[in-house]
Design a protein around this motif. Structure first.
Motif, short mmCIF file in Angstrom:
data_model
loop_
_atom_site.label_atom_id
_atom_site.label_comp_id
_atom_site.label_asym_id
_atom_site.label_seq_id
_atom_site.Cartn_x
_atom_site.Cartn_y
_atom_site.Cartn_z
N VAL A 1 0.86 -1.18 0.00
CA VAL A 1 0.00 0.00 0.00
C VAL A 1 0.89 1.23 0.00
N HIS A 2 0.67 2.12 -0.94
CA HIS A 2 1.46 3.34 -1.04
C HIS A 2 0.74 4.47 -0.30
N VAL A 3 1.41 5.04 0.67
CA VAL A 3 0.90 6.18 1.42
C VAL A 3 1.87 7.32 1.20
N GLY A 4 1.49 8.28 0.37
CA GLY A 4 2.41 9.34 0.01
C GLY A 4 3.63 8.77 -0.67
N GLU A 5 4.82 9.09 -0.15
CA GLU A 5 6.07 8.64 -0.73
C GLU A 5 6.58 7.34 -0.11
N TRP A 6 5.73 6.68 0.69
CA TRP A 6 6.16 5.47 1.39
C TRP A 6 5.37 4.26 0.92
N ARG A 7 6.05 3.13 0.82
CA ARG A 7 5.41 1.86 0.47
C ARG A 7 5.34 0.99 1.74
N PHE A 8 4.12 0.65 2.14
CA PHE A 8 3.91 -0.24 3.28
C PHE A 8 3.68 -1.65 2.74
N VAL A 9 4.58 -2.56 3.07
CA VAL A 9 4.52 -3.94 2.60
C VAL A 9 3.96 -4.78 3.74
N GLY B 1 9.67 5.64 -4.02
CA GLY B 1 9.62 6.89 -3.27
C GLY B 1 10.71 7.04 -2.23
N SER B 2 10.27 7.31 -0.98
CA SER B 2 11.20 7.48 0.13
C SER B 2 11.64 6.16 0.74
N GLY B 3 11.00 5.06 0.33
CA GLY B 3 11.39 3.75 0.84
C GLY B 3 10.20 2.91 1.25
N SER B 4 10.51 1.72 1.76
CA SER B 4 9.47 0.75 2.13
C SER B 4 9.50 0.49 3.63
N ILE B 5 8.30 0.25 4.19
CA ILE B 5 8.12 -0.14 5.57
C ILE B 5 7.45 -1.51 5.56
N VAL B 6 8.11 -2.53 6.09
CA VAL B 6 7.53 -3.86 6.15
C VAL B 6 6.77 -4.01 7.46
N VAL B 7 5.55 -4.54 7.37
CA VAL B 7 4.72 -4.76 8.56
C VAL B 7 4.38 -6.25 8.62
N MET B 8 4.71 -6.88 9.73
CA MET B 8 4.34 -8.28 9.96
C MET B 8 4.29 -8.51 11.46
N HIS B 9 3.64 -9.57 11.87
CA HIS B 9 3.45 -9.79 13.31
C HIS B 9 4.73 -10.25 14.00
N HIS B 10 5.41 -11.24 13.44
CA HIS B 10 6.58 -11.82 14.09
C HIS B 10 7.84 -11.03 13.74
N PRO B 11 8.60 -10.59 14.73
CA PRO B 11 9.86 -9.89 14.44
C PRO B 11 10.89 -10.87 13.88
N PRO B 12 11.86 -10.38 13.11
CA PRO B 12 12.88 -11.27 12.56
C PRO B 12 14.04 -11.51 13.53
N THR C 1 17.83 -3.50 -0.02
CA THR C 1 16.69 -2.93 -0.73
C THR C 1 16.34 -1.56 -0.13
N ASP C 2 15.19 -1.03 -0.52
CA ASP C 2 14.78 0.27 0.00
C ASP C 2 13.99 0.16 1.31
N VAL C 3 13.99 -1.01 1.96
CA VAL C 3 13.29 -1.18 3.22
C VAL C 3 13.99 -0.34 4.30
N ARG C 4 13.25 0.58 4.89
CA ARG C 4 13.80 1.48 5.90
C ARG C 4 13.47 1.02 7.31
N MET C 5 12.38 0.25 7.45
CA MET C 5 11.94 -0.09 8.80
C MET C 5 11.05 -1.32 8.75
N ILE C 6 11.11 -2.14 9.79
CA ILE C 6 10.24 -3.29 9.96
C ILE C 6 9.43 -3.07 11.23
N LEU C 7 8.10 -3.07 11.09
CA LEU C 7 7.20 -2.89 12.23
C LEU C 7 6.56 -4.23 12.56
N SER C 8 6.62 -4.64 13.81
CA SER C 8 6.05 -5.92 14.22
C SER C 8 5.52 -5.81 15.64
#
Length: 313
Positions: free
Chosen positions: A150-158, A184-195, A221-228
Motif C-alpha cells: 500500500v502506497h501512502v504518500g512517498e512510502w510503500r507499506f509492505v 519513493g522514500s522507501g518501504s516499511i515492512v509490517v508483519m506480526h513476528h519480528p525477525p 533494498t529500500d526497506v527502511r523499517m520493519i514494524l512488528s
C-alpha cells in the motif's frame, strides 16, 4: 481527502482510494510544530479482541484500540496512516471479527487515513477475510496468505502474513519481486513476528521462523523499517542494516522479570508513535494510561525550551 493511496496484492489486484494525508500533514505541522516531510504512523499491535467475557477478565481489546486512538487525538497526534501488526483477536474468538471490522472502519472514518492490518498467530485467515484489505482474490485458494503493498504518500507499506509463525516460500518470492523496484522514500515492512528473538528466555525463539530467508531478501533494498509485535514488550534492533521496531501490545505487557520457565503479563496498554523522514526513522512507546503528572510546563512561544509557568498536580 486528497492524498493518493495505492494498494497492490500478490494477485495483482490494484485499488485506488483516497486518504486525508495531505490535509492531516498540513494540520499537524501547524498545530504541533511537526517537522516538514515527516510522516507519522500510529502503530498498534496485539489487540486480542474477544467475544463475550474480556480477556483474563480485564482486557477489552476493541475498547483499548479506541482508547489508544482517543489518547492520540487528545495529544494532537496527526498520523498519515494507522498500522496494526497482528493478533487482532484472541485465539478461538473468531466471532470477534465482525465487531473488529466495524471498529476498524470507525477508526478510518474518524482519522481520515488508511488503517492497515496484518494477521498474527492468534488470527484465523479464513474468518479474517471480512476485514478491510483481507478479502481473497477470486483465483486464490482458501487459507492462502495474500501479501500486499500500500502506497501512502512517498512510502510503500509492505504487509505480510506471518500467522503460521513464518512467511513461507510463496510469500517470500512475492516480497523479493515487490522490492526489486524501489519506491519513493522507501518501504516499511509490517508483519506480526519480528525477525529476531526476545531477550526474555521463554520468547528467545518466538521470532519469525524463516527470519534468515526474509533478511536475505530485504538486505540492500529500500526497506527502511520493519514494524512488528508479538512479544508484548517494545524492542528496537538493527538487522542487516534495517531498523526493527517491535511495538508494545494494546492487550497487556510482559512481566520482564517473570520466574524462569514462565510467561506472565500485567495490565498495561501501550502503542507506538513512529516517524518517518528522509533522514531516518524513529519509534516512541506510549502508555495509554498513566499516573497523574508530577508537574506541567507551559513553554513560552518565543522559546519552547524556557518554561513560562509550572503547575504542580
Amino acid at each position: 481527502m486528497s492524498a493518493d493511496v495505492h494498494a497492490s496484492t500478490a494477485a495483482n489486484a490494484n485499488t485506488d482510494v483516497n486518504a486525508g494525508t495531505a490535509t492531516n500533514a498540513g494540520a499537524g505541522a501547524e498545530a504541533t510544530g511537526a517537522a516538514p516531510n515527516r510522516t507519522t504512523v500510529l502503530h498498534l499491535s496485539d489487540v486480542h479482541a474477544t467475544v463475550g467475557a474480556p480477556l483474563y477478565g480485564a482486557v477489552d481489546g476493541i475498547r483499548r484500540m479506541h482508547a489508544a486512538s482517543d489518547y492520540a487525538q487528545a495529544a494532537g497526534v496527526t498520523p498519515e496512516v494507522i498500522v496494526i501488526s497482528g493478533d487482532l483477536i484472541e485465539r478461538r474468538n473468531e466471532g470477534a471479527y465482525p465487531a473488529l471490522r466495524e471498529a476498524l472502519l470507525e477508526l478510518e472514518a474518524a482519522w481520515g487515513v488508511p488503517v492497515l492490518t496484518v494477521l498474527g498467530n492468534h488470527d484465523d485467515r479464513d474468518a479474517a477475510r471480512i476485514l478491510p484489505g483481507h478479502a481473497l482474490p477470486d483465483d486464490t485458494l482458501p487459507r492462502t496468505a495474500v501479501p500486499r503493498a500500500v502506497h501512502v504518500g512517498e512510502w510503500r507499506f509492505v504487509l505480510l502474513d506471518s500467522s503460521p509463525g513464518r512467511l513461507g516460500s510463496e510469500q517470500l518470492a512475492w516480497l523479493d519481486a515487490e522490492l526489486a523496484q524501489p519506491f519513493g522514500s522507501g518501504s516499511i515492512v509490517v508483519m506480526h513476528h519480528p525477525p529476531l528473538g526476545s531477550p526474555l528466555p521463554m520468547l528467545a525463539r518466538a521470532g519469525l521462523g524463516d527470519a534468515a530467508d526474509f533478511l536475505d531478501i530485504v538486505e540492500g533494498t529500500d526497506v527502511r523499517m520493519i514494524l512488528s509485535g508479538h512479544f508484548h514488550h517494545p524492542l528496537a534492533a538493527t538487522m542487516r542494516g534495517v531498523h526493527v521496531s517491535v511495538g508494545p501490545a494494546l492487550a497487556y505487557h510482559q512481566v520482564m522479570d517473570a520466574e524462569p520457565g514462565t510467561v506472565s503479563g500485567f495490565d498495561r496498554s501501550m502503542f507506538s508513535l513512529v516517524h518517518l523522514t528522509p533522514d531516518g526513522v524513529s519509534a516512541s512507546s506510549v502508555t495509554v494510561e498513566h499516573p497523574s503528572p508530577l508537574f506541567t510546563l507551559s513553554p513560552s512561544p518565543a522559546d519552547p525550551l524556557s518554561p513560562r509557568t509550572v503547575r504542580s498536580s
